[in-house]
Design an enzyme around this catalytic site. Structure first.
Site, short mmCIF file in Angstrom:
data_model
loop_
_atom_site.label_atom_id
_atom_site.label_comp_id
_atom_site.label_asym_id
_atom_site.label_seq_id
_atom_site.Cartn_x
_atom_site.Cartn_y
_atom_site.Cartn_z
N TYR A 90 2.05 1.96 -3.22
CA TYR A 90 0.94 2.63 -4.00
C TYR A 90 0.69 4.20 -3.89
CZ TYR A 90 -4.10 3.30 -5.51
OH TYR A 90 -5.33 3.88 -5.93
N ASP A 91 0.52 4.58 -2.59
CA ASP A 91 0.37 5.85 -1.91
C ASP A 91 1.31 6.96 -2.42
OD1 ASP A 91 -1.82 5.13 -0.32
OD2 ASP A 91 -0.74 5.17 1.57
N LYS A 110 -12.72 12.94 11.65
CA LYS A 110 -13.98 13.59 11.03
C LYS A 110 -14.36 14.54 11.79
CE LYS A 110 -15.13 8.88 9.47
NZ LYS A 110 -16.05 7.76 9.74
N ASP A 147 -8.39 -1.80 8.02
CA ASP A 147 -8.05 -2.05 6.62
C ASP A 147 -8.71 -3.45 6.09
OD1 ASP A 147 -6.46 -2.00 4.42
OD2 ASP A 147 -4.88 -2.93 5.10
N ASP A 191 0.74 -1.40 0.03
CA ASP A 191 0.26 0.06 -0.17
C ASP A 191 0.81 1.27 -0.10
OD1 ASP A 191 -2.11 -1.74 0.11
OD2 ASP A 191 -2.92 -1.03 2.22
N ALA A 192 2.07 1.16 0.84
CA ALA A 192 2.67 2.36 0.77
C ALA A 192 3.41 2.89 -0.52
CB ALA A 192 3.72 2.25 2.02
N LYS A 245 -2.24 8.29 7.86
CA LYS A 245 -1.99 6.81 7.59
C LYS A 245 -0.49 6.63 8.22
CE LYS A 245 -3.94 5.18 3.49
NZ LYS A 245 -3.20 4.06 2.73
N CYS A 264 31.30 -22.28 5.25
CA CYS A 264 31.32 -21.20 6.37
C CYS A 264 31.74 -20.09 5.94
CB CYS A 264 31.55 -21.92 7.55
SG CYS A 264 31.66 -20.59 8.68
N CYS A 304 35.04 -22.90 14.97
CA CYS A 304 34.50 -21.81 14.06
C CYS A 304 34.67 -20.38 14.89
CB CYS A 304 33.37 -21.96 13.41
SG CYS A 304 32.71 -20.60 12.39
N GLU A 327 -16.97 -1.18 7.32
CA GLU A 327 -15.93 -1.71 6.38
C GLU A 327 -16.22 -3.28 6.83
OE1 GLU A 327 -14.25 0.71 5.37
OE2 GLU A 327 -12.41 -0.56 4.67
N CYS A 332 34.83 -19.55 8.71
CA CYS A 332 36.10 -20.27 8.77
C CYS A 332 36.29 -21.15 7.53
CB CYS A 332 35.51 -21.18 10.15
SG CYS A 332 34.24 -22.57 10.00
N TYR A 387 -19.76 2.86 10.48
CA TYR A 387 -19.14 4.34 10.67
C TYR A 387 -19.97 5.08 9.98
CZ TYR A 387 -15.86 3.08 6.95
OH TYR A 387 -15.69 2.59 5.51
N LEU A 424 -11.16 8.83 0.74
CA LEU A 424 -10.57 9.67 1.88
C LEU A 424 -9.31 10.06 1.42
CD1 LEU A 424 -11.21 7.93 5.18
CD2 LEU A 424 -12.43 9.83 4.61
N LYS A 445 -8.81 3.56 11.25
CA LYS A 445 -8.97 3.22 9.81
C LYS A 445 -8.72 1.59 9.59
CE LYS A 445 -7.65 5.00 5.13
NZ LYS A 445 -7.85 3.55 4.75
N ARG A 482 -18.18 -0.80 -2.79
CA ARG A 482 -18.14 0.56 -3.28
C ARG A 482 -17.92 0.77 -4.70
NH1 ARG A 482 -13.36 4.29 -1.03
NH2 ARG A 482 -12.04 2.92 -2.27
N GLU A 535 -11.25 7.72 14.73
CA GLU A 535 -11.62 6.32 14.68
C GLU A 535 -10.64 5.57 14.06
OE1 GLU A 535 -14.91 6.46 12.16
OE2 GLU A 535 -16.11 7.30 13.22
N CYS A 537 27.27 -24.92 10.47
CA CYS A 537 28.79 -25.03 10.11
C CYS A 537 29.22 -26.04 11.30
CB CYS A 537 29.47 -23.70 10.51
SG CYS A 537 31.21 -23.86 10.67
S1 IVH Z 1 -15.19 7.26 6.63
C1 IVH Z 1 -16.76 9.59 2.95
N1 IVH Z 1 -14.25 5.82 8.51
O1 IVH Z 1 -11.05 3.81 4.39
C2 IVH Z 1 -16.01 9.15 3.91
N2 IVH Z 1 -13.66 5.11 6.30
O2 IVH Z 1 -8.94 5.06 2.22
C3 IVH Z 1 -16.22 7.59 4.08
N3 IVH Z 1 -12.45 3.33 6.19
O3 IVH Z 1 -13.32 4.40 1.78
C4 IVH Z 1 -15.21 7.00 4.72
N4 IVH Z 1 -12.15 2.86 8.48
O4 IVH Z 1 -13.23 2.20 3.09
C5 IVH Z 1 -14.24 6.06 7.25
N5 IVH Z 1 -13.41 4.69 10.37
C6 IVH Z 1 -13.31 4.72 9.02
C7 IVH Z 1 -13.03 4.06 8.06
C8 IVH Z 1 -12.94 4.03 6.80
C9 IVH Z 1 -11.80 2.62 7.05
C10 IVH Z 1 -12.05 3.15 4.72
C11 IVH Z 1 -13.27 3.20 3.77
C12 IVH Z 1 -12.82 4.33 2.94
C13 IVH Z 1 -11.24 4.10 2.78
C14 IVH Z 1 -10.40 5.36 2.49
#
Ligand code: IVH
Length: 675
Positions: free
Chosen positions: A35-36, A289, A118, A32-33, A313, A407, A430, A172, A410, A224, A82, A116, A137, A114, A425
């Site tokens: 990709y980010d 939020k 995965d 993921d990192a 992140k 080795c 040694c 999620e 030695c 959530y 997000l 996040k 989604r 909250e 070994c």
């Molecule tokens: S709120 C419009 N709260 O992270 C905002 N998303 O990278 C809706 N996710 O699409 C998202 N934990 O699938 C929200 N506590 C949380 C979350 C959360 C995981 C996911 C979610 C979101 C993605 C964004």
């Protein structure tokens, strides 16, 4: 095309490729990192030259076009993504922007913080309180119909009571870490493909053709958000919403908090970062939020993400880098462990340039070859490891790696012993083995000889002063002073530490000797039973086996070890040097903890819970189950209890690491504490 627009086009095609792999096939090609990083670069270029932005850019869209295998479902309101920030200063910048948008002071805004999770985002539709459909989604507008599968998820209520009209509950879908391990165990037993991580496992389990398969997967759903146009749930803030969702039967994050002001918000988000490994599910960050829905309406959203929420992140625990070479290190038993030499890369906040490859079979299984791009993982305090290669089908690869036959230290032969999966070994002389033996002999759980680390031990061997651990006790100031970087002061200190080591109890010496299968628990059992080394040596095999906590494997190992000629000689010399070789009974122990309350939380390596408590009591202390202002200190082991830690911090009680436990027992104090 300019170089920039070419780069932008390349980034977009890469991101589209990875979106498809991740969202449609549940099978990411890179961490993921990484990709980010691609997305961040794209955004940077687009920001610098806004004329490059097009509506189809991945910076403007969400997810990936859904798989045709599922019926499409149009969301009642777009499912957004997000925006991300990666550190505290970016988070504060976001909060300032929010404050400006609301024309308020950032310290007066209420934020919900909250975890996040995965997993994968899901929208569940209820009509008059009854579940009617559920969709992934997808691209944000249209998702995949996974209703039948979602009906099998235990934490999704089929009805939510008398709630008129239509509303969507969003959240999620995920697998708890334990459920993930259990699933992979099952996959292994059935000789089926294992999942790379809980997120892929959850996605693969939800997007099944056969709901019966989903049903056996122990999926969870954490709620959530709602889309509730006529506000049937009657709430106006995130805090109230989570409470209401829990009331109608949803699972919500227990650690979610509403806090006021940017400082409290930053603090709570950092709390999640330091506790990420204590949670029962994988998190890759926190979501912050704006709590009040009226304020959210003021801020609005872009086509891709709301302005009122942000994901912070955590530092990535997986990155890709180049494998420069595979080398082999020799341990104290002679075991040869392959390890990766990497182009340095920052993983989980620290620079990694070496990572373990465990053993020859693992290298073969992962088929990593020098020159490959590899994924490196470092979670929490664990040793970094190479997960596997990222193979570019277009590029030529080097030859598969083969285990060296000699080795590296030695030059002796490296051999696979019998049915062992490890390679050794077998040269008893040694120097690499000797080095590790000395380091182990002097380590904290063994004889605890301060000032005798790897570097010093290497010098002693190099100078020809030590060729067996017993030689350590024949050192003197004159000879030590000749070593580079060792003045009279440190030489004297080292000799004093060696002198103190002579009085260590037998159990610590048994650990120090590095007898196969004998860890601290078995060492204490043996020493406690026999009291002296001599008694133990004279015991017939049957008596060793009869010791509580010592099975046939340990007994046989000890029986043969003490009879080997080198060991007989070493022990004679150690006894001659003045080592005590006895285990004091508990009424002879120093009462180092008299009247002191020591709380233990988490597992202390080398001790069972009962043993740790008994050891404290044997030194005059008590070991209560709760932390109070009177607690002398808290020993923090593996997987400690979050509430005990929090309490200790609130009451300013000293926290000491489990590696200090032996020191605490023998001296009643510690050398280092945990912040
Ligand atoms: S709120 C419009 N709260 O992270 C905002 N998303 O990278 C809706 N996710 O699409 C998202 N934990 O699938 C929200 N506590 C949380 C979350 C959360 C995981 C996911 C979610 C979101 C993605 C964004």
């Amino acid at each position: 095309m300019t170089a920039t627009s070419e780069r932008v086009a390349w980034l977009r095609s890469q991101i589209a490729l990875h979106n498809n792999a991740y969202f449609v096939h549940d099978s990411p090609l890179i961490p993921d990192a990484d990709y980010d990083e691609l997305v961040r670069e794209l955004r940077r270029l687009e920001r610098a030259d806004p004329s490059l932005v097009v509506p189809t850019s991945p910076s403007q869209t969400v997810g990936a076009t859904p798989d045709s295998a599922f019926q499409p479902i149009r969301h009642s309101e777009a499912m957004l993504s997000l925006d991300n920030v990666f550190d505290e200063s970016e988070l504060r910048t976001w909060a300032d922007r929010v404050a400006r948008g609301l024309d308020l002071d950032a310290q007066s805004i209420a934020f919900a913080v909250e975890p996040k999770i995965d997993g994968l985002a899901l929208s569940i539709h209820y009509d008059d309180g009854v579940l009617t459909w559920a969709a992934t989604r997808g691209d944000g507008q249209t998702g995949e119909d996974v209703t039948a599968n979602v009906r099998t998820v235990a934490s999704v209520p089929p009805s939510i009571g008398r709630v008129a009209g239509g509303l969507d509950v969003r959240g999620e879908v995920f697998l708890e870490k334990d459920a993930f391990l259990g699933l992979n165990r099952l996959q292994r037993e059935r000789a089926e493909r294992e999942f790379a991580n809980p997120r892929n496992a959850a996605a693969g389990s939800l997007r099944q053709k056969n709901p019966a398969v989903t049903a056996e997967r122990a999926l969870s759903f954490l709620a959530y958000q709602v889309v509730d146009p006529s506000n049937e749930l009657g709430v106006t803030s995130q805090g109230a919403l989570l409470a209401r969702l829990a009331q109608v039967g949803f699972l919500v994050a227990a650690d979610a908090r509403v806090v006021v002001g940017v400082d409290a918000m930053v603090e709570r988000s950092s709390w999640f970062e330091s506790h990420r490994h204590d949670l029962s599910f994988d998190v890759d960050g926190v979501v912050i939020k704006v709590d009040e829905f009226s304020q959210r309406a003021q801020l609005g959203s872009t086509s891709r993400a709301p302005r009122w929420a942000i994901a912070r992140k955590f530092p990535p625990e997986e990155r890709t880098t180049r494998l420069l070479a595979i080398e082999v290190s020799i341990g104290r038993t002679g075991r040869a462990t392959p390890y990766a030499v990497l182009e340095p890369v920052v993983v989980a906040g620290s620079t990694v340039s070496l990572a373990t490859l465990h053993n020859a079979d693992q290298v073969a299984l992962k088929d990593v070859r020098p020159g490959d791009q590899v994924v490196v993982r470092k979670a929490g305090d664990v040793i970094p490891e190479v997960v596997g290669a990222v193979i570019d089908p277009a590029a030529a690869r080097g030859a598969p790696w083969t285990f060296p036959s000699s080795c590296p230290d030695c030059g002796g032969a490296l051999v696979r012993l019998g049915d062992e999966r490890d390679i050794y070994c077998v040269n008893p002389n040694c120097p690499a083995q000797l080095l590790q033996q000395i380091v182990h002999f002097a380590s904290r759980g063994a004889l605890d000889i301060e000032g005798l680390g790897e570097q010093r031990a290497a010098q002693l061997i190099e100078a020809g002063l030590v060729s067996d651990v017993a030689d350590l006790f024949g050192l003197d100031v004159a000879r030590l002073e000749e070593l580079e970087g060792l003045g009279t002061v440190s030489a004297t200190a080292l000799l004093a530490a060696l002198e103190r080591a002579k009085a260590q109890p037998l159990s610590r010496l048994l650990v120090a000797l590095g007898i196969r299968h004998v860890g601290p628990v078995a060492a204490r059992a043996l020493a406690g039973w026999f009291r002296t080394y001599e008694e133990m040596v004279e015991a017939p095999l049957g008596e060793l086996e009869a010791v509580d906590g010592v099975g046939p494997v340990i007994a046989a190992s000890v029986f043969h070890f003490v009879r080997s000629p080198e060991v007989v000689e070493r022990m004679t010399r150690l006894a001659g040097a003045g080592l005590t070789l006895v285990e004091p009974s508990s009424d002879e122990l120093d009462q180092t903890l008299r009247g002191r309350a020591v709380v233990v939380t988490g597992a202390v390596p080398g001790f069972t819970r009962d043993e740790a408590e008994a050891a404290i009591v044997a030194r005059g202390g008590t070991s209560p189950g709760t932390v109070s202002a009177k607690t002398y200190c808290v020993v923090v082991g593996e997987a400690p209890g979050a509430s005990k830690l929090a309490k200790a911090r609130t009451l300013a009680v000293t926290l000491v690491g489990a590696d200090e436990f032996e020191t605490l027992l023998s001296t009643g104090s510690w050398r280092t504490t945990i912040a």
